[in-house]
Design an enzyme around this catalytic site. Structure first.
Site, short mmCIF file in Angstrom:
data_model
loop_
_atom_site.label_atom_id
_atom_site.label_comp_id
_atom_site.label_asym_id
_atom_site.label_seq_id
_atom_site.Cartn_x
_atom_site.Cartn_y
_atom_site.Cartn_z
N GLY A 169 0.82 -1.20 0.00
CA GLY A 169 0.00 0.00 0.00
C GLY A 169 0.85 1.25 0.00
CB SER A 170 0.04 4.66 1.20
OG SER A 170 -1.16 4.76 0.46
CB VAL A 171 4.49 1.72 3.42
CG1 VAL A 171 5.96 1.73 3.84
CG2 VAL A 171 3.61 1.84 4.65
CE LYS B 169 0.04 6.44 -2.12
NZ LYS B 169 -1.13 7.04 -1.45
#
Length: 777
Positions: A363-365, A367
């Site tokens: 997920g967004s980690v 990014k």
């Protein structure tokens, strides 16, 4: 005509006489060759088995120590209790024979004194049956066995070696020997054997692993360092005479035992405990179907300080299912056909190290990685603007943002703080498939990290140029396509913030022999530099801003500079509906010069919350609040923070007084020492969050009585007034309620101790605050 034999006859006779001899000679030569050469090894072995006695001296398995020298696993001597029923029978029958002898002597004796002596001996001498029964009852009680089972084994004279119980402690073995001495018999003995002991029980179980019944390492370090730990058994070879007795020492040959080497881990038992406590809380709060895991390490060296999966298990009893719900489910299947399969599955899951053996969508980690790569390649700048619009269309796919609102125009730092999916789709597309693949590989996602634990698996991804189209690139950019392991994820983020260096994580620092000599040292191993120091510094600043911009949903800890990022992903490969999630958070500190990094992952939480900011960030916050001061990193509060900050009081029990005072005073507490000892034996309070400037009382000996004070009435006081009043009495404030952080609030008639209650000095009093109604005052 003559009667003398002719020459021909003599020759024929000679041949017939010599032929059998020749055949016999050939047979003897062939027999000698066969026995001595062809089958020489076989007969030599048989001869040695009759003439030589070989005794194995078992090597002691090496010990595992944590970074501070605490024992995590060691081998201890225990005993196998066995019985020789033939000897026992003979010994008991000798008692009846002795009774007969005493009775005969008594019948013939005339001397009154000797008669009395014989009578005393008869009274003290138990019969064979009495002796046997008493021994059976004693062993049944001490070994916790059924009396019938013990009686059967002690009566079975078909064997002279029947095991009653394994792994008996020395104290119990001594009790059994003392009982045999009391009964004046022999036939039950204790044979030394080695038992692997894990004194910390469930702590670091997935890191340590365990050994099987053969003494071989299974899972964890026991398996990966088995060759170092197990050592080499010794052997004593002695000659035997015709009766099987050992011949004197000059015929003896010894091969010294080589005990196993010791492992000196980077794991710190205190940090491990802090992590496991936090993970257990996450497990109990969020009820994840696929467990929780976490890692804490040094991002600059790769040293792993702590690593755990919840739920855990006890390596002393690895077959016991530790999770109560799983255990109950198994119990319900006890008599069904599915039981054995279910039990095997439960064991496999319980023993598996989730941090290295299971994949998840980060997920967004992720990014962090996309942003780092784009900055390094100058595909974007810190000032470029990316628009949210709540969604973005890539080819035929509409990709939504996590929020129903619109983040508007944002630069990279703002997009990271907002965790805006459309923004990172644009960043990923600007980076391009070629470079994205290059950095995906460079950060280590297409290879094993090389951590020194068994069972590590590689990522599952589609990052091959022939497959990576615009849609795949877009979803990969915010971590919803590639599946990685937690150890790969924290290793990659470490590289993003440590100056760009991809390191090999290590659990073991060194291996030493029994004399302390270093056999193997795991030095810092740099695989490559994937981004520049400049890009890494920019990413650290961006992630620090993420925490400071949204304090309530990140790992914000007053007084510390923290960088971090949450992640929430959908398990679309398991549930196409998209309503099963993975929540995670990665944090590091200090943000400017990271010394510690932490990752927590909650796999499919089933409670009301599922975002990484809700289920994982609070755990990072709670654990790092304890870890950072423990590691000597103390808070530096701003004036604003000092007004409302509550600080967790660490447990300093068994610290020296000097160490305890330094730790507590650095955190801003007032320390009061009671007693004359050098070590802290008790403290008040511990493990709770109290106001900055609160007092902690340390007791250093047992003779000093606990000082008591009376709880004052603080109803209607403001937060500051309540704090000042409690401090006058030597008490501490824990502020709760919706208005606990408000300046204009007052204490309700709701506190953990009633007014007038006598409590120990230093007690923390919980008070609920509400907003003050000024008009009514």
């Amino acid at each position: 005509m003559t009667d003398k034999p002719s020459l021909k006859m003599k020759t024929r006779l000679t041949i017939w006489l010599c032929l059998p001899v020749l055949v016999l000679l050939i047979y003897m030569i062939w027999g000698i060759w066969k026995v001595s050469i062809k089958e020489g090894a076989k007969w030599k072995e048989l001869a040695n088995s009759q003439q030589l006695k070989s005794t194995v001296v078992t090597a002691s398995r090496g010990t595992m120590y944590d970074a501070k020298g605490n024992v995590l696993a060691q081998s201890a001597t225990v005993y196998k209790i066995y019985v020789d029923p033939v000897m026992l029978k003979q010994q008991c029958e000798a008692r009846d024979k002795r009774i007969d002898e005493l009775e005969d002597a008594l019948a013939e004796e005339k001397d009154p004194d000797k008669i009395e002596n014989y009578r005393e001996q008869l009274a003290e001498t138990k019969t064979a049956d009495e002796t046997f029964d008493e021994l059976v009852e004693f062993l049944a009680v001490k070994l916790q066995l059924e009396t019938k089972e013990v009686r059967e084994k002690l009566s079975d004279t078909s064997s002279q070696y029947i095991v009653l119980q394994n792994e008996v402690e020395k104290t119990l073995r001594d009790e059994i020997e003392a009982k045999l001495t009391e009964l004046h018999i022999d036939g039950v003995r204790g044979e030394p054997q080695t038992k692997r002991v894990y004194p910390q029980e469930t702590l670091a179980a997935h890191v340590l692993g365990y050994i099987n019944s053969e003494g071989d390492g299974v899972y964890g370090l026991e398996a990966s360092y088995d060759d170092y730990l197990k050592g080499v058994d010794g052997r004593v070879i002695t000659a035997k005479d015709k009766d099987g007795n050992d011949i004197p020492y000059r015929y003896k040959q010894s091969y010294d035992v080589q005990n196993g080497n010791d492992l000196n881990l980077n794991i710190d038992i205190n940090i491990q405990y802090m992590l496991e406590k936090g993970l257990q809380k996450a497990y109990e709060t969020n009820l994840p179907t696929d467990r929780v895991c976490g890692i804490i390490m040094d991002p600059k060296t790769g040293k792993v300080y702590a690593e755990a999966t919840a739920y855990s298990y006890d390596p002393n009893e690895p077959s016991v299912i530790s999770d109560s719900q799983v255990s109950a489910e198994l119990a319900a299947l006890k008599n069904s056909d599915e039981y054995e399969t279910a039990r095997q599955d439960a064991w496999s899951l319980q023993w598996k190290d989730k941090c290295i053996s299971e994949l998840y969508f980060p997920g967004s980690v992720f990014k962090i990685i996309t942003g780092s790569a784009a900055l390094e390649e100058k595909a974007i700048t810190m000032d470029d603007i990316f628009y949210c619009n709540n969604h973005i269309t890539v080819e035929d796919r509409e990709i939504s943002c996590w929020t129903t609102g619109d983040h508007g125009g944002q630069n990279l730092a703002e997009a990271m703080a907002n965790s805006c999916n459309p923004a990172f789709v644009q960043i990923g597309l600007k980076l391009g498939a070629d470079k994205f693949t290059e950095y995906f590989d460079g950060f280590g996602y297409n290879e094993l990290t090389g951590i020194d634990l068994p069972g590590e698996v590689n990522s599952y991804n589609i990052h091959y140029l022939s497959w990576l189209g615009p849609v795949e690139l877009a979803t990969s950019a915010f971590g919803q396509t590639n599946k990685v392991t937690p150890i790969q994820m924290i290793t990659a983020v470490s590289a993003a913030v440590n100056g760009g260096y991809v390191l090999t994580p290590r659990v073991v620092g060194s291996v030493t022999d029994q004399n302390g000599n270093i056999v193997k040292r795991n030095e810092k191993e740099v695989k490559r530099q994937i981004i520049s120091e400049e890009t890494s510094a920019q990413m650290r600043e961006i992630l620090k801003g993420v925490v400071e911009t949204n304090k309530s949903s990140n790992c914000y800890i007053p007084g510390y500079s923290i960088g971090g990022k949450s992640g929430t992903s959908q398990k679309l490969d398991e549930n196409a509906k998209g309503d099963t999630y993975v929540g995670s958070y990665c944090a590091f500190a200090p943000a400017e010069d990271p010394q510690v990094i932490m990752l927590v992952m909650v796999d499919h939480p089933t409670g009301e919350e599922f975002y990484g900011s809700q289920v994982a960030a609070p755990i990072c916050q709670e654990v790092l609040s304890e870890v950072l001061p423990y590691m000597g990193m103390f808070p530096n509060y701003s004036e604003e923070e000092l007004e409302t900050v509550s600080i967790n009081v660490p447990n300093v029990q068994y610290y020296t007084v000097e160490e305890a005072q330094k730790t507590l005073e650095e955190l801003g507490f007032v320390v009061k020492v009671k007693g004359e000892g050098d070590t802290v034996l008790r403290q008040m309070p511990a493990g709770v969050k109290i106001e900055h400037g609160g007092s902690v009382v340390l007791y250093t000996d047992q003779k000093t009585e606990v000082e008591k004070v009376t709880v004052p009435n603080i109803q209607g006081l403001t937060r500051q007034q309540a704090k000042d009043t409690l401090e006058m009495y030597g008490l501490n404030l824990i502020a709760e309620g919706s208005a606990a952080a408000e300046e204009v609030s007052y204490a309700l008639d709701d506190q953990s101790y009633e007014t007038g209650t006598s409590v120990p000095l230093g007690t923390a009093v919980t008070v609920t605050f509400a907003v003050m109604n000024v008009a009514s005052q």
